[in-house]
Design a protein around this motif. Structure first.
Motif, short mmCIF file in Angstrom:
data_model
loop_
_atom_site.label_atom_id
_atom_site.label_comp_id
_atom_site.label_asym_id
_atom_site.label_seq_id
_atom_site.Cartn_x
_atom_site.Cartn_y
_atom_site.Cartn_z
N GLU A 144 2.25 7.12 2.55
CA GLU A 144 2.27 8.43 2.27
C GLU A 144 2.64 8.95 0.95
O GLU A 144 4.08 8.47 0.64
CB GLU A 144 3.34 8.57 3.74
N ARG A 188 -1.93 7.79 4.44
CA ARG A 188 -2.53 7.09 5.41
C ARG A 188 -2.41 5.88 7.17
O ARG A 188 -1.32 5.25 6.69
CB ARG A 188 -2.88 5.82 4.28
N CYS A 189 -2.40 7.30 7.99
CA CYS A 189 -2.46 6.61 9.60
C CYS A 189 -3.29 7.40 10.05
O CYS A 189 -3.86 8.63 9.92
CB CYS A 189 -0.88 7.50 9.12
N PRO A 195 -6.38 2.96 7.72
CA PRO A 195 -6.91 4.15 7.51
C PRO A 195 -6.69 5.13 6.71
O PRO A 195 -6.77 4.65 5.52
CB PRO A 195 -5.29 4.80 8.48
N ASP A 196 -7.57 6.07 6.59
CA ASP A 196 -8.44 6.43 5.37
C ASP A 196 -7.26 7.85 5.17
O ASP A 196 -6.08 7.71 5.98
CB ASP A 196 -10.25 7.11 5.65
N THR A 197 -7.04 7.94 3.79
CA THR A 197 -6.63 8.87 2.81
C THR A 197 -6.81 10.39 4.11
O THR A 197 -8.15 11.03 3.73
CB THR A 197 -6.21 9.80 1.91
N THR A 198 -5.67 11.06 4.44
CA THR A 198 -5.13 12.15 4.59
C THR A 198 -4.45 13.53 4.31
O THR A 198 -3.83 13.03 4.00
CB THR A 198 -5.18 12.20 6.31
N HIS A 236 4.23 9.78 8.66
CA HIS A 236 3.65 8.35 8.48
C HIS A 236 4.80 7.68 9.57
O HIS A 236 5.72 7.96 8.80
CB HIS A 236 3.05 7.52 7.38
N ARG A 248 1.11 -1.21 0.23
CA ARG A 248 0.04 -0.09 0.13
C ARG A 248 0.91 1.01 0.14
O ARG A 248 1.68 0.96 0.59
CB ARG A 248 -0.85 -0.17 1.20
N CYS A 284 -4.64 -0.63 9.77
CA CYS A 284 -3.36 -0.86 9.10
C CYS A 284 -1.94 -2.04 9.15
O CYS A 284 -1.76 -2.20 10.13
CB CYS A 284 -2.41 0.00 10.24
#
Lengths: 326, 273
Positions: free
Chosen positions: A237, A321-322, A309-312, A250, A234, A291
């Protein structure tokens, strides 16, 4: 930044199917590269960065296959193209250079011929013209005495020279995208810098975008404008390369940045240990829930063990993603 | 430097055989077919008749010289057919894999299971004796080793970096096979080819000996041996000289094959440069 991207990957999943079961070797991969842009993909061995590159040029072979998502090159979906259409892209519009310049050249064919073949294959030139162009291509990668070197066989050249030849072959047809998979790993450190410099200059001159794949965060950040960090299949970041060093978000990226030796630091002087990330990368068949970094993460809490975790978004073009990003 | 001795002696013997075949009209003392003279029948080797004469008074020396043409034609042409079939099937099977590979493998096993001389005999029985059917029979029955080697080479070569690089650079399948795989497997193929030529010369001798090869009165080394077997005690020179010709040619081809294997090995090649 504006206009349509050169290549766009949306929610790509790559399946590993060994006949009895099917696992995702990489999933949720999304990124875009604009014309002339430099983009880096960083991660440890087995994190899925090389198979992502192979998926881009339609060359995943059993047991790997594209399990979902879309790859668009200039707006056209690569998966929808015929085999001939994909072949037309490869080498001509998208080229690739490899880690091992020792093995990536045909040992029984003079290097000039291998360069010339690209002009014959993709540009329909005659062999006479193509041989002339091959000499020019060798000169452009700063190989001395190119008119003599074209007759050399790969084993007569040094590693650095061979990688130059690879670059000449890859850039022969003026591709729009150059994929460089660990292009300098097999080379001496001093030669590395020369090759990277050469690759960067040539691509900048010709407006060729670079997708650079490496485990070396420092190298990638040096070459690329934007960097995506991959962990266990995945992207965790994606940031501008200056930001990723200044404010890694991250915990994995922070660990990578902290583990780089810095000139003058106590660790580099041998007084303290270099920072390390505890634990090992999980095997592809036993990725943890939630995660995937949670077993090694110092900030992990219950939610990290259950929910991915979703995308921030962190400003324009950067995300992490954290659950507990910095 | 002992590698070179193989190559030089083998090459010289093979070149000599080819030269003899090419220059036969100038080297021969008499016409091998027409110049029969019963007055000279069964002469022992002498200054006049170098290799002696047969029961019809034909000069054995001239017949051996002309026989080189047929024996070498059979050896070279039938082995070329074998190499083309073997490389074509083996290379494509190894590279493409899948059902085609299974099919080619099955066919190869079938060919290996049947002794090739018996198979060639069967083909000759259908086509009838003669040079063309001999070429076809031997050309269709000895490709299995070449095929095996081409397939194995293709299998190992296709995972090489440069073959993958060629795929990435947009080469088509055929172009990869011809420009990337074939040149890299040429060494063993050429070696097998020269060894195969030797055995084709022997097979020609065997088939002609059995009366299925070249029709009399035209001379081939095998048919001369066949004709000579009744007189082996009374006129041994009739079998000794064609036998010697076969022996030297096959020996030359085997030495040549060995020598080529040594210099075509990529490792020894890179050592030299």
């Amino acid at each position: 930044m504006t206009g349509s991207p050169l290549i766009e990957v949306e929610d790509l999943r790559i399946d590993l199917n060994d006949g009895s079961r099917c696992v995702a070797a990489a999933e949720g991969i999304s990124f875009r590269i604009d014309r002339g842009e430099t983009f880096g993909l960083v991660g440890e061995s087995g994190c899925g960065k090389s198979i992502t590159a192979l998926a881009l040029i339609g060359l995943l072979r059993q047991p790997l296959s594209i399990g979902g998502g879309v790859i668009r090159f200039e707006g056209r979906e690569i998966q929808q193209l015929s085999a001939a259409g994909q072949r037309e892209l490869r080498g001509n519009r998208i080229a690739m250079i490899f880690q091992e310049p020792m093995t990536a050249l045909n040992p029984v064919s003079p290097v000039g011929r291998q360069i010339a073949e690209m002009f014959v294959l993709h540009k329909g030139k005659s062999w006479r013209e193509a041989n002339q162009l091959a000499v020019e291509a060798l000169a452009s990668v700063r190989v001395p005495a190119p008119e003599r070197r074209v007759k050399d066989y790969p084993h007569q050249l040094s590693g650095g020279m061979r990688q130059r030849v690879m670059i000449a072959i890859a850039l022969a047809c003026g591709p729009d995208l150059l994929i460089a998979d660990e292009p300098t790993t097999a080379l001496d450190v001093t030669v590395q810098a020369e090759i990277i410099e050469l690759m960067r200059n040539l691509c900048a001159e010709r407006g060729t975008a670079i997708l650079m794949i490496s485990h070396d965060l420092g190298l990638v950040a040096n070459v690329c404008r934007r960097v995506a960090v991959m962990y266990a299949g995945r992207i965790v970041e994606e940031r501008g390369s200056a930001d990723i060093f200044r404010t890694p978000s991250h915990p994995y990226t922070q660990g990578l940045v902290a583990s780089l030796p810095r000139l003058g630091s106590r660790a580099a002087l041998g007084r303290t240990r270099l920072k390390e990330i505890a634990g090992v990368v999980p095997a592809i068949t036993s990725f943890p829930d939630g995660c995937r970094f949670n077993p090694r993460c110092t900030r992990a809490t219950d939610i990290c063990r259950t929910a991915a975790p979703d995308t921030t978004w962190l400003g324009p073009g950067g995300f992490v993603r954290c659950h507990h990003h910095a | 430097m002992k590698l070179r001795a193989n190559l030089i002696i083998g090459g010289a013997l093979f070149a000599l055989a080819i030269l003899v075949g090419l220059l036969a009209p100038w080297l021969a003392h008499t016409d091998p077919v027409l110049d029969a003279n019963l007055l000279n029948a069964e002469e022992a080797p002498s200054w006049t008749w170098w290799f002696g004469t047969d029961d019809q008074g034909r000069d054995i020396y001239s017949r051996v010289v002309y026989g080189a043409r047929i024996s070498l034609t059979v050896g070279i042409v039938s082995q070329l057919i074998n190499s083309v079939i073997g490389v074509g099937l083996g290379l494509s099977a190894g590279y493409w894999g899948g059902w085609w590979d299974d099919f080619v493998n099955g066919l190869t096993n079938l060919m290996l299971a049947i002794p090739s001389l018996i198979f060639a005999l069967a083909i000759m029985a259908v086509l009838g004796p003669g040079l063309t059917s001999l070429l076809i029979a031997l050309g269709l029955t000895n490709w299995s080793f070449t095929c095996r080697i081409a397939r194995a080479s293709a299998l190992s070569l296709k995972s090489q970096g440069y073959v993958q690089a060629a795929t990435v650079l947009g080469y088509g399948d055929l172009r990869i096979m011809i420009t990337q795989l074939l040149p890299n497997m040429l060494g063993p193929i050429v070696v097998i080819g020269t060894l195969g030529m030797g055995s084709a010369v022997l097979s020609e001798a065997a088939l002609s000996f059995l009366g299925l090869g070249v029709r009399p009165p035209f001379p081939s080394w095998g048919s001369m041996l066949s004709d000579a077997r009744d007189q082996i005690t009374t006129a041994p020179w009739l079998s000794v000289f064609p036998g010697l010709a076969i022996f030297l040619t096959v020996l030359g081809l085997n030495l040549l094959g060995d020598g080529l294997r040594d210099i075509l090995d990529p490792q020894s090649r890179s050592r030299r440069t």
